[in-house]
Design a protein around this motif. Structure first.
Motif, PDB file in Angstrom:
ATOM      1  N   SER A   1       0.697  -1.199   0.008  1.00 38.83           N
ATOM      2  CA  SER A   1       0.045  -0.054   0.026  1.00 38.83           C
ATOM      3  C   SER A   1       0.712   1.302   0.019  1.00 38.83           C
ATOM      4  O   SER A   1       0.546   2.182  -0.737  1.00 38.83           O
ATOM      5  N   ALA A   2       1.780   1.359   0.699  1.00 40.04           N
ATOM      6  CA  ALA A   2       2.900   2.278   0.743  1.00 40.04           C
ATOM      7  C   ALA A   2       3.402   2.651  -0.686  1.00 40.04           C
ATOM      8  O   ALA A   2       3.504   3.808  -1.203  1.00 40.04           O
ATOM      9  N   ALA A   3       3.709   1.673  -1.309  1.00 41.13           N
ATOM     10  CA  ALA A   3       4.208   1.973  -2.698  1.00 41.13           C
ATOM     11  C   ALA A   3       3.227   2.544  -3.623  1.00 41.13           C
ATOM     12  O   ALA A   3       3.451   3.130  -4.526  1.00 41.13           O
ATOM     13  N   LEU A   4       2.054   2.035  -3.666  1.00 37.76           N
ATOM     14  CA  LEU A   4       0.913   2.605  -4.417  1.00 37.76           C
ATOM     15  C   LEU A   4       0.720   3.961  -4.035  1.00 37.76           C
ATOM     16  O   LEU A   4       0.312   4.798  -4.852  1.00 37.76           O
ATOM     17  N   VAL A   5       0.740   4.428  -2.759  1.00 39.69           N
ATOM     18  CA  VAL A   5       0.613   5.803  -2.318  1.00 39.69           C
ATOM     19  C   VAL A   5       1.770   6.595  -3.173  1.00 39.69           C
ATOM     20  O   VAL A   5       1.145   7.694  -3.603  1.00 39.69           O
ATOM     21  N   LEU A   6       3.038   6.249  -3.111  1.00 36.06           N
ATOM     22  CA  LEU A   6       4.084   6.890  -3.673  1.00 36.06           C
ATOM     23  C   LEU A   6       3.877   6.930  -5.277  1.00 36.06           C
ATOM     24  O   LEU A   6       4.247   7.907  -5.733  1.00 36.06           O
ATOM     25  N   GLN A   7       3.134   5.961  -5.870  1.00 34.54           N
ATOM     26  CA  GLN A   7       3.134   5.908  -7.294  1.00 34.54           C
ATOM     27  C   GLN A   7       2.083   6.951  -7.531  1.00 34.54           C
ATOM     28  O   GLN A   7       2.010   7.572  -8.587  1.00 34.54           O
ATOM     29  N   ALA A   8       0.899   6.967  -6.550  1.00 38.97           N
ATOM     30  CA  ALA A   8      -0.137   7.815  -7.136  1.00 38.97           C
ATOM     31  C   ALA A   8       0.148   9.340  -7.091  1.00 38.97           C
ATOM     32  O   ALA A   8      -0.455  10.150  -7.385  1.00 38.97           O
ATOM     33  N   THR A   9       1.392   9.841  -6.279  1.00 33.34           N
ATOM     34  CA  THR A   9       1.310  10.739  -5.842  1.00 33.34           C
ATOM     35  C   THR A   9       2.719  11.657  -6.133  1.00 33.34           C
ATOM     36  O   THR A   9       3.808  10.933  -6.179  1.00 33.34           O
ATOM     37  N   ALA A  10       2.868  12.880  -6.346  1.00 36.92           N
ATOM     38  CA  ALA A  10       4.025  13.697  -6.763  1.00 36.92           C
ATOM     39  C   ALA A  10       4.761  13.793  -5.622  1.00 36.92           C
ATOM     40  O   ALA A  10       4.176  13.672  -4.411  1.00 36.92           O
ATOM     41  N   GLU A  11       6.170  14.217  -5.389  1.00 37.76           N
ATOM     42  CA  GLU A  11       6.942  14.503  -4.599  1.00 37.76           C
ATOM     43  C   GLU A  11       6.516  15.663  -3.461  1.00 37.76           C
ATOM     44  O   GLU A  11       6.597  15.556  -2.306  1.00 37.76           O
TER      45      GLU A  11
ATOM     46  N   ARG B   1       3.929  13.036   1.736  1.00 39.06           N
ATOM     47  CA  ARG B   1       3.336  11.675   1.451  1.00 39.06           C
ATOM     48  C   ARG B   1       4.453  10.691   2.092  1.00 39.06           C
ATOM     49  O   ARG B   1       3.811   9.434   2.236  1.00 39.06           O
ATOM     50  N   ASP B   2       5.518  11.113   2.602  1.00 34.34           N
ATOM     51  CA  ASP B   2       6.379  10.286   3.120  1.00 34.34           C
ATOM     52  C   ASP B   2       6.119   9.794   4.598  1.00 34.34           C
ATOM     53  O   ASP B   2       6.331   8.757   5.158  1.00 34.34           O
ATOM     54  N   LYS B   3       5.148  10.659   5.271  1.00 32.86           N
ATOM     55  CA  LYS B   3       4.472  10.134   6.647  1.00 32.86           C
ATOM     56  C   LYS B   3       3.005   9.542   6.432  1.00 32.86           C
ATOM     57  O   LYS B   3       2.606   8.656   7.088  1.00 32.86           O
ATOM     58  N   VAL B   4       2.272  10.054   5.176  1.00 31.37           N
ATOM     59  CA  VAL B   4       1.068   9.265   4.769  1.00 31.37           C
ATOM     60  C   VAL B   4       1.222   7.749   4.414  1.00 31.37           C
ATOM     61  O   VAL B   4       0.405   6.966   4.927  1.00 31.37           O
ATOM     62  N   ALA B   5       2.044   7.603   3.627  1.00 29.65           N
ATOM     63  CA  ALA B   5       2.345   6.273   2.861  1.00 29.65           C
ATOM     64  C   ALA B   5       2.301   4.999   3.868  1.00 29.65           C
ATOM     65  O   ALA B   5       1.515   4.281   3.807  1.00 29.65           O
ATOM     66  N   PRO B   6       3.244   5.238   5.070  1.00 25.26           N
ATOM     67  CA  PRO B   6       3.008   4.178   5.769  1.00 25.26           C
ATOM     68  C   PRO B   6       1.764   4.117   6.709  1.00 25.26           C
ATOM     69  O   PRO B   6       1.750   3.142   7.429  1.00 25.26           O
ATOM     70  N   THR B   7       1.276   5.300   7.140  1.00 21.76           N
ATOM     71  CA  THR B   7      -0.028   5.359   7.908  1.00 21.76           C
ATOM     72  C   THR B   7      -0.820   4.612   7.173  1.00 21.76           C
ATOM     73  O   THR B   7      -1.633   3.709   7.709  1.00 21.76           O
ATOM     74  N   ILE B   8      -1.198   4.975   5.732  1.00 20.83           N
ATOM     75  CA  ILE B   8      -2.261   4.006   5.089  1.00 20.83           C
ATOM     76  C   ILE B   8      -1.845   2.576   4.935  1.00 20.83           C
ATOM     77  O   ILE B   8      -2.806   1.771   5.309  1.00 20.83           O
ATOM     78  N   ALA B   9      -0.497   2.015   4.921  1.00 20.70           N
ATOM     79  CA  ALA B   9      -0.171   0.860   4.980  1.00 20.70           C
ATOM     80  C   ALA B   9      -0.559   0.049   6.358  1.00 20.70           C
ATOM     81  O   ALA B   9      -1.120  -1.119   6.178  1.00 20.70           O
ATOM     82  N   GLY B  10      -0.271   0.939   7.402  1.00 19.93           N
ATOM     83  CA  GLY B  10      -0.683   0.603   8.616  1.00 19.93           C
ATOM     84  C   GLY B  10      -2.125   0.490   8.916  1.00 19.93           C
ATOM     85  O   GLY B  10      -2.172  -0.459   9.826  1.00 19.93           O
ATOM     86  N   PHE B  11      -2.907   1.010   8.140  1.00 20.70           N
ATOM     87  CA  PHE B  11      -4.423   0.804   8.334  1.00 20.70           C
ATOM     88  C   PHE B  11      -4.639  -0.863   8.134  1.00 20.70           C
ATOM     89  O   PHE B  11      -5.685  -1.520   8.726  1.00 20.70           O
ATOM     90  N   GLY B  12      -4.091  -1.314   7.342  1.00 18.92           N
ATOM     91  CA  GLY B  12      -4.248  -2.949   6.836  1.00 18.92           C
ATOM     92  C   GLY B  12      -4.071  -3.844   8.040  1.00 18.92           C
ATOM     93  O   GLY B  12      -4.674  -4.867   8.315  1.00 18.92           O
ATOM     94  N   LYS B  13      -3.233  -3.498   8.818  1.00 17.41           N
ATOM     95  CA  LYS B  13      -3.025  -4.229  10.284  1.00 17.41           C
ATOM     96  C   LYS B  13      -4.068  -4.083  11.183  1.00 17.41           C
ATOM     97  O   LYS B  13      -4.555  -4.938  11.896  1.00 17.41           O
ATOM     98  N   ALA B  14      -4.644  -2.729  11.411  1.00 14.37           N
ATOM     99  CA  ALA B  14      -5.581  -2.525  12.153  1.00 14.37           C
ATOM    100  C   ALA B  14      -6.945  -3.055  11.687  1.00 14.37           C
ATOM    101  O   ALA B  14      -7.912  -3.479  12.451  1.00 14.37           O
ATOM    102  N   ILE B  15      -7.275  -2.859  10.526  1.00 14.73           N
ATOM    103  CA  ILE B  15      -8.313  -3.316   9.617  1.00 14.73           C
ATOM    104  C   ILE B  15      -8.210  -3.857   8.617  1.00 14.73           C
ATOM    105  O   ILE B  15      -7.915  -3.606   7.439  1.00 14.73           O
ATOM    106  N   PRO B  16      -7.880  -5.445   8.770  1.00 17.50           N
ATOM    107  CA  PRO B  16      -7.579  -6.445   7.629  1.00 17.50           C
ATOM    108  C   PRO B  16      -8.506  -6.695   6.686  1.00 17.50           C
ATOM    109  O   PRO B  16      -7.901  -7.004   5.399  1.00 17.50           O
ATOM    110  N   ASP B  17      -9.460  -6.059   6.395  1.00 20.22           N
ATOM    111  CA  ASP B  17     -10.743  -6.045   5.697  1.00 20.22           C
ATOM    112  C   ASP B  17     -11.014  -4.898   4.837  1.00 20.22           C
ATOM    113  O   ASP B  17     -11.902  -4.476   4.375  1.00 20.22           O
TER     114      ASP B  17
END
Length: 165
Positions: A50-60, A74-90
């Motif tokens: 998910s973090a790579a997808l956020v970086l792919q979709a966004t400019a620097e 974005r360097d703070k947002v990407a890992p946060t979005i990836a972390g949602f998967g651990k808390a909400i696996p579906d």
């Protein structure tokens, strides 16, 4: 003033009031293509980066700004979005509607999921939630750029999670 000068001035005035198509005007398909990786990042799946997808979709220069106008790069947002998967696996985020104006894209979305842990102060109880989101993106060169403004109804989601069965 010569007749030529008057004609030229009149033409310039006329052209200054005519609507001119913006060079960066998007159509709906271009807008959906630009935002797709970002929303795909919000749909949790095994082995998804998910973090790579956020970086792919966004400019620097991209920042995510919440309702209180707190913006994060974005360097703070990407890992946060990836972390949602651990808390909400579906976790799923569905695009319900896309509106385009020039290079601005407004997305009405719907997020849903079942937290697997205590979530935002609500004890884990196996309940799920559904919430609405509104996002306003700027697209430049096929990527989300500048500031994205977003609002999600997390208060409504927390009420759903904490209401007795």
């Amino acid at each position: 003033m010569s007749m030529f000068s008057k004609a030229l001035l009149g033409s310039l005035v006329l052209f200054s009031v005519l609507p001119v198509a913006q060079a960066n005007e998007l159509n709906s398909d271009q807008a959906r293509t630009a935002i797709a990786p970002f929303y795909d990042a919000l749909n949790v799946a095994p082995d998804k980066d998910s973090a790579a997808l956020v970086l792919q979709a966004t400019a620097e220069n991209w920042e995510s700004c919440s309702g209180n106008e707190e913006c994060k790069p974005r360097d703070k947002v990407a890992p946060t979005i990836a972390g949602f998967g651990k808390a909400i696996p579906d976790l799923k985020w569905e695009i319900k509607e896309v509106l385009v104006s020039g290079n601005r894209v407004i997305v009405r979305g719907e997020g849903s999921g079942t937290p697997a842990v205590d979530f935002m102060g609500v004890p884990h109880g196996g309940k799920n939630f559904k919430l609405m989101s509104i996002d306003i993106h700027t697209i430049e060169n096929g990527k989300m750029s500048g500031k994205t403004y977003h609002l999600e109804d997390w208060a409504g989601a927390l009420r759903q999670l904490s209401t007795p069965k």
